[in-house]
Design an enzyme around this catalytic site. Sequence first.
Site, mmCIF file in Angstrom:
data_model
loop_
_atom_site.group_PDB
_atom_site.id
_atom_site.type_symbol
_atom_site.label_atom_id
_atom_site.label_comp_id
_atom_site.label_asym_id
_atom_site.label_seq_id
_atom_site.Cartn_x
_atom_site.Cartn_y
_atom_site.Cartn_z
ATOM 1 N N HIS A 363 16.908 -10.061 -5.396
ATOM 2 C CA HIS A 363 17.297 -10.175 -3.984
ATOM 3 C C HIS A 363 18.334 -11.265 -3.782
ATOM 4 O O HIS A 363 19.256 -11.138 -2.973
ATOM 5 C CB HIS A 363 16.060 -10.462 -3.118
ATOM 6 C CG HIS A 363 15.457 -9.239 -2.539
ATOM 7 N ND1 HIS A 363 14.203 -9.197 -1.989
ATOM 8 C CD2 HIS A 363 15.939 -7.981 -2.415
ATOM 9 C CE1 HIS A 363 13.940 -7.983 -1.557
ATOM 10 N NE2 HIS A 363 14.964 -7.233 -1.804
ATOM 11 N N GLU A 604 20.738 12.329 -17.574
ATOM 12 C CA GLU A 604 20.321 10.990 -17.985
ATOM 13 C C GLU A 604 19.796 10.932 -19.404
ATOM 14 O O GLU A 604 19.683 9.845 -19.973
ATOM 15 C CB GLU A 604 19.205 10.476 -17.058
ATOM 16 C CG GLU A 604 19.575 10.420 -15.600
ATOM 17 C CD GLU A 604 18.399 10.014 -14.747
ATOM 18 O OE1 GLU A 604 18.245 8.798 -14.503
ATOM 19 O OE2 GLU A 604 17.614 10.890 -14.343
ATOM 20 N N ASP A 628 21.024 4.991 -17.481
ATOM 21 C CA ASP A 628 19.987 5.547 -18.344
ATOM 22 C C ASP A 628 20.568 6.347 -19.489
ATOM 23 O O ASP A 628 20.052 6.307 -20.613
ATOM 24 C CB ASP A 628 19.038 6.428 -17.522
ATOM 25 C CG ASP A 628 17.855 5.643 -16.977
ATOM 26 O OD1 ASP A 628 17.628 4.521 -17.458
ATOM 27 O OD2 ASP A 628 17.171 6.142 -16.075
ATOM 28 N N CYS A 675 27.260 8.019 -11.469
ATOM 29 C CA CYS A 675 26.830 6.815 -10.756
ATOM 30 C C CYS A 675 26.355 5.787 -11.776
ATOM 31 O O CYS A 675 26.180 6.088 -12.956
ATOM 32 C CB CYS A 675 25.704 7.132 -9.771
ATOM 33 S SG CYS A 675 24.240 7.860 -10.532
#
Length: 759
Positions: A363, A604, A628, A675
């Site tokens: 975060h 993936e 991945d 992506c």
Amino acid sequence: MLNMLRIISQEVNVAKDLPAALTIIVKQVRAAMNSHVCSVYLYEADRDRYVLRATDGLKKRAVGKVSMPPHEGLVGLVGSRAETLILEDAMSHPRFRYFPETGEERYASFLGTPIIHHRQVVGVLVVQQKERRQFDEGDEAFLVTMSAQLSGVIAHAEATGSIRGLGKRGKGIQEARFIGVPGAPGAALGTAVVVLPIADLDVVPDKTVSDISNQLRLFDAALESVRNDIRKLSERLSTQLRPQERALFDVYLMMLEPSALAGDVNRVIRKGQWAQGALRQVVSEHVQRFEHMDDDYLRERASDVKDLGRRLLSHLQQAHQQTLVYPDNTILVSEELSPAMLGEVPPDKLVGLVSVLGSRNSHVAILARAMGIPTVVAAVDLPYTRLDGIELILDGYHGDVFTNPSALLRQQYAEVIEEDRLITRDLDSLRSLPCETLDGHQLPLWVNTGLLADVQRAQQRGAEGVGLYRSEVAFMGTSRFPSESEQVEMYRQQLEAFHPLPVTMRTLDIGGDKPLSYFPIKETNPYLGWRGIRVTLDHPEIFSVQVRAMIKASAGLNNLSILLPMISGVDELEDAQQLIQRAWHELTNEGIDVQMPQIGVMIEVPSAVYQARELARIADFLSVGSNDLTQYLLAVDRNNARVADLYDYLHPAVLMALQDVVAAAHTEGKKVSICGEMAGDPVAAVLLLAMGFDSLSMNSTHLPKVKWLLRKMTLQHAQQLLEKVVTINTPKVIHSTLNAALDELGLNKVLNPVSSVQT
């Protein structure tokens, strides 16, 4: 042997400096091996020599005076070969070299082993015997084990000395460099302010109590105090963050709700455990659950839970808060930074962040990128407790931290910071322009989202759609599976926010590596286990509710595409399609006028690469998950520090696989996107453009630079670069070839502002 290793390691860890650590090593090893001599030679790169730095058995006056280059002497032989050497009669060896200062002519037998840290030989550990001695396998094993155990300790001790301006020879040095991971781009010059952990949950004992109601009251008071602290910190950041970004503090508050962490602690207290012990137990369980998740973003939530636990414990213990003074140009340093720590620094003084632990998905890293604060994370070799008040340079592009920088280095980075400011201003002007090459080829740039906080940031950076909406993020914030109506509301917000632009929503991607607290799954090998589409096909009641909610949320908008994760074969795709078709028919029969969304497959795993054409024939589109896919193709856990340097999406095998996927999709007349980190790397994006990808999806932070570079290229030039790169068989050469090509075009400075800095 294990007990001796433990004792030596403990003594070395508390040594005040490197010379003290080396003295302990040679003394203890000599005694343990019953040898006449033990010595440590350290390699000094600036002199290209192995220098005697500690000995027990040779004359002390030889320390610092005896040295040899890698091509001379037995020590040089061990170091240059990075191999253990055993000699019963050392003086008869052609590489033997006599040093009068040591008195070593009396020592016949020799056993030497390299000290290696991060693949680099940092020194040589040697034992010697007066008479001929045939060192056996046990002797060799002990010395090799000792070397392996102590290599990091020696490196750490040396680094600690460097921070205070002392090198191997105890002399002043210009600067020391520590390597981490880029958390947020940018560079900073400033003074380190070290924040120590608030409270230590690990040492809290179990304690049975009878006054349960009192313990509940104490915990409720701590909860309210922490809630107030978080609200105040959020308010302090209100001028720096948009409301959507301040929503990250709402995640903290949500964890404190009765339906989450707070409720679990109360339940343990009611069983007779005191509040502090209950807190430790619950926090530990939550942390373990998050840390075993495969998804980077979700795994980093463990640090949020730990930070909340420490804050609650400090109030339960009524601990005194650390009083800090923040100078101008503060660089905040901690073992594990949290958003709350960041919020406590006056905004006009904070210029950089360094965290020993954590990753790009923490975060605090997310907030740092939103606020434009250069950040380095995972600086695991940094002796952070010694940094307070030290002058630092922080390089958030490469993940470097420099202590005691020279005047030249300060000047170079000051220029980088000014150039950065001008470049950022120029990139802002591209927001409304399309991603179009100089010869007119358009390549849409999409973003990855998961929180509502991502929406406005993506729009302000010119996103042309959403290539990956991580639906599981919303599931993590609840104590049960969200109902269909609750999911409709969540998905509708995303679809409306980007309408009429396309939004690609990935179905629930959970599993043994990413369990929900209310749907626990434990497996010995979660990476290859029950996850993604495998879980949801086994539970069609969960999958059907989700896809119904997605389709219903798109009514009147019709900008939804559904993406299926972890598909490894055609049968999984066909089974998922049947359930989606059924959900759509149910909704239309209920009178809801909504289009059937396009259904895509995530590529993936290697099996999907080999079946890409068959999958493309059935699906509406393909989307490569570069993170991945790279991990599975190379068999590398990119979050494992020991092998992370082997993770490289520019590996020739990955590039070949990507080209095959594009060719398969286009042969079937289907579009293919990509992506992940690779899509957000401007240099890699040049190759993806050349391969023929129809869109790129990335973190919104990276979008401006990707757009800037692709608008400076022609498709033809990109294709020429790709043709050159695919003939290269090593990733390092591929990287250097691409960087050299961009340098020739004068484009590398924006992408790599610190490339000209000499370190």
